[in-house]
Write a protein that holds these residues in place. Structure first.
Motif: not given
Length: 635
Positions: A204-216
């Motif tokens: 998984r991406l580090l926090r602060g990256r992947g704007r717009g991804l539903l990282q739940v």
């Protein structure tokens, strides 16, 4: 449903099948100066024909792969027909398939490639979220900055395949862009990212990256997994039966999920056409460059050892001494960046290259410095990696030797960790910002990737990894530097790495591996040891070797001896600058990785690739603000 391959006028389908004997790697399109010669019929016997807009028609572009050549000829014919009927504006002539997107749209849509839009990285580039107002769409832009023919071949294969594809379980191509050395493919944006993020926490991406991804990330139910499996199967049926293509790299990281968890197959850079015999029955073809993912590649494909591709070399220039003097304002102290064993480093403006560099200046009479100068030039000339410093040029006069690197505006990492190090005058910036947990994790991963590249691609040992030899760009991306001690790896008759002897013994106290310090033996495992020390210094904020500490604790592993095996005490030794915001599980994983790296037994140390996996797993743990701990001096 649209077919990918169709016969050109005057050719039979059987003729196409007969010519389709082997799948060859795609070759790059060549652009040449314009000519007044008019465009000829694409079926003409001449191999290459020029038009007035510099585009070149090459009827055997894909090296005797008749299936792809047929598709290419038809695409070109459509292009020519559109010109004749004035459906193309002169400025938009483009023989490559797929809609065209401007570089300015890519630049603005990714917010100048900001980290918040970062989605992932592949073999030849990085992927960013990209908003495109003109299309009223959000895309994912894969940006290549690799001039190699291999990268261009995969780019062509991908846009050609996706331009022909139209299926709900195949990713949609929004457009492509060419800009100088950059090639960009823009796909539709998938809000739930790749399937592997939902299966493996360490991806998984580090926090602060992947704007717009539903990282739940929720557990995928049995029903969801079945739907994903059926969707991918449908995509492959479509590829095989409609497009007559083989994907060649199906894996969970190449399956993206939309908001409703509908799977979309992506990454068609290795796609090849299916070969059939004279009766239309599919037969196996031979590829000239074996590629794929270990564990996912079919055994008949990986029968032969995959040949290594030499990393493309970046250009560097021979600079004049006058350029060095002018660029450093006659070696003015306001441009001084630092001092090493053999000279000073100055900020150096180079108008001819339109670059700002860092010039390391040495005196010619120092023979020991000459050896390190040559080692550095040799290594950096071969290197091309986002976490390895770029070589801009060199200059040799009767009195001085100069190496010029790219300029790193945030200086070296040690300036951000230790209070007794001051920002260099040439950086011209305010006092350094505190490094957060996430930023330190990103730096640790970047340096690990640089070492993997050195060991696996360049077959080189750095031999002097430490925080002072890691530079930071404007976005805190780490760049490994100072390759003066770099040594080529040694191998036995079976191709297995072995230790080599160096003389004289050199390195940095506290960072150098014990077998090197005691016996002058070096290998890639020497760098692994130094990386373990690097992790400890990065997250504790303590120096690798400190004479102010008692003798037994001068080396950082000695200083940590009292908590080395007591995980509950680890928060006590964290850098106070982190405060109470960090990952409790992540710090346990990091210290475990560091202990493995620093094992006195050389053979017991893991490879850097294994270590990088452990660090990435540590980065995947959630960060929280934890209760304060009582910090006490360990010595």
């Amino acid at each position: 449903m649209k077919k990918f391959f169709c016969c050109h006028k005057g050719e039979s389908s059987s003729g196409a099948v007969e010519a389709e004997e082997q799948t060859q790697p795609l070759q790059p399109v060549q652009l040449q100066p314009s000519s007044s010669q008019p465009v000829q019929d694409p079926q003409a016997s001449s191999r290459s024909v020029k038009d007035e807009n510099e585009a070149i028609f090459d009827e055997n572009l894909f090296d005797n792969n008749e299936g792809l050549n047929l598709a290419w000829r038809n695409l070109w014919k459509s292009y020519e027909d559109a010109k004749v009927t004035h459906r193309f504006v002169a400025a938009t002539h483009d023989p490559y398939p797929g809609p065209k997107i401007k570089w300015s749209e890519i630049f603005q849509g990714t917010l100048n490639f900001r980290n918040i839009n970062y989605l992932g990285r592949g073999n030849f580039g990085e992927v960013y979220r990209c908003d495109i107002p003109r299309l009223d769409k959000t895309g994912a832009a894969k940006v290549q900055n690799n001039p190699s023919e291999e990268a261009h071949a995969e780019f062509l294969a991908e846009i050609t395949t996706l331009h022909a594809a139209n299926h709900p379980n195949v990713i949609t191509l929004l457009g492509k862009c060419f800009h100088q050395d950059h090639r960009v493919i823009v796909y539709e944006f998938m809000h739930r990212g790749s399937l592997d993020h939902h299966l493996f926490p360490n991806t998984r991406l580090l926090r602060g990256r992947g704007r717009g991804l539903l990282q739940v990330y929720k557990v995928l139910s049995w029903t969801m997994r079945l739907r994903i499996a059926v969707g991918v199967a449908k995509a492959l049926v479509y590829l095989h039966e409609e497009l007559k293509m083989v994907h060649r790299d199906v894996k969970v990281s190449n399956v993206l999920l939309d908001k409703k968890f509908v799977p979309k197959l992506t990454d068609f850079g290795l796609a090849s056409c299916i070969v059939e015999d004279e009766n239309g029955v599919e037969k196996r073809s031979e590829i000239t460059l074996i590629k794929g993912t270990p564990g996912c590649t079919a055994p008949e494909t990986e029968e032969l050892e995959t040949p290594r591709v030499s990393p493309p070399r970046l250009p560097y220039f021979t600079l004049r001494w006058e350029e060095i003097l002018e660029g450093t304002q006659n070696l003015d102290n306001t441009n001084l960046l630092g001092e090493g064993n053999f000279g000073q480093v100055y900020r150096c403006n180079l108008p001819r290259l339109n670059q700002v560099g860092a010039a390391k200046i040495q005196k010619v009479e120092n023979e020991e410095a000459k050896t390190e100068f040559e080692a550095e030039i040799t290594t950096l000339h071969r290197a091309n990696h986002p976490n390895v410093i770029n070589l801009l040029g060199q200059c040799v006069t009767d009195e001085d030797r100069v190496i010029v690197y790219q300029f790193m505006p945030r200086g070296s990492l040690d300036h951000h960790l230790y209070a007794d190090t001051r920002p260099a005058p040439g950086l011209q910036q305010q006092r350094n910002a505190v490094l957060s947990w996430e930023r330190r994790m990103s730096i640790a991963l970047g340096v690990a990737e640089a070492l993997i590249y050195l060991h696996e691609e360049l077959k080189t040992v750095h031999r002097d990894l430490k925080v002072a030899n890691v530079l930071l760009d404007e976005d805190f991306v780490p760049k490994l530097t100072d390759f003066g001690l770099a040594t080529r790896m040694a191998h036995d008759g079976n191709g297995i790495e072995k230790q080599s002897q160096i003389d004289p013994i050199k390195g940095t106290m506290g960072c150098i591996a014990p077998e090197t310090e005691g016996s002058g033996l070096v290998s890639s495992k020497s760098d692994v040891y130094s990386y373990g020390v690097f992790l400890l210094t990065l997250f504790t904020g303590r120096k690798a070797f400190d004479r102010s500490r008692p003798v037994a604790s001068r080396k950082i592993n000695g200083w940590l001896m009292s908590v080395w095996t007591r995980e509950e005490y680890l928060p006590i030794v964290l850098d106070v600058a982190l405060g109470n915001t960090y990952s409790a599980e992540g710090i346990k994983r990091l210290f475990q990785a560091a202990r493995m790296c620093m094992d006195p037994n050389v053979l017991a140390r893991p490879t850097m690739r294994f270590v990088e996996t452990m660090v990435r797993q540590a980065a995947a743990y959630d960060v929280a603000t934890l209760p304060p701990v009582l910090r006490r001096d360990l010595v």
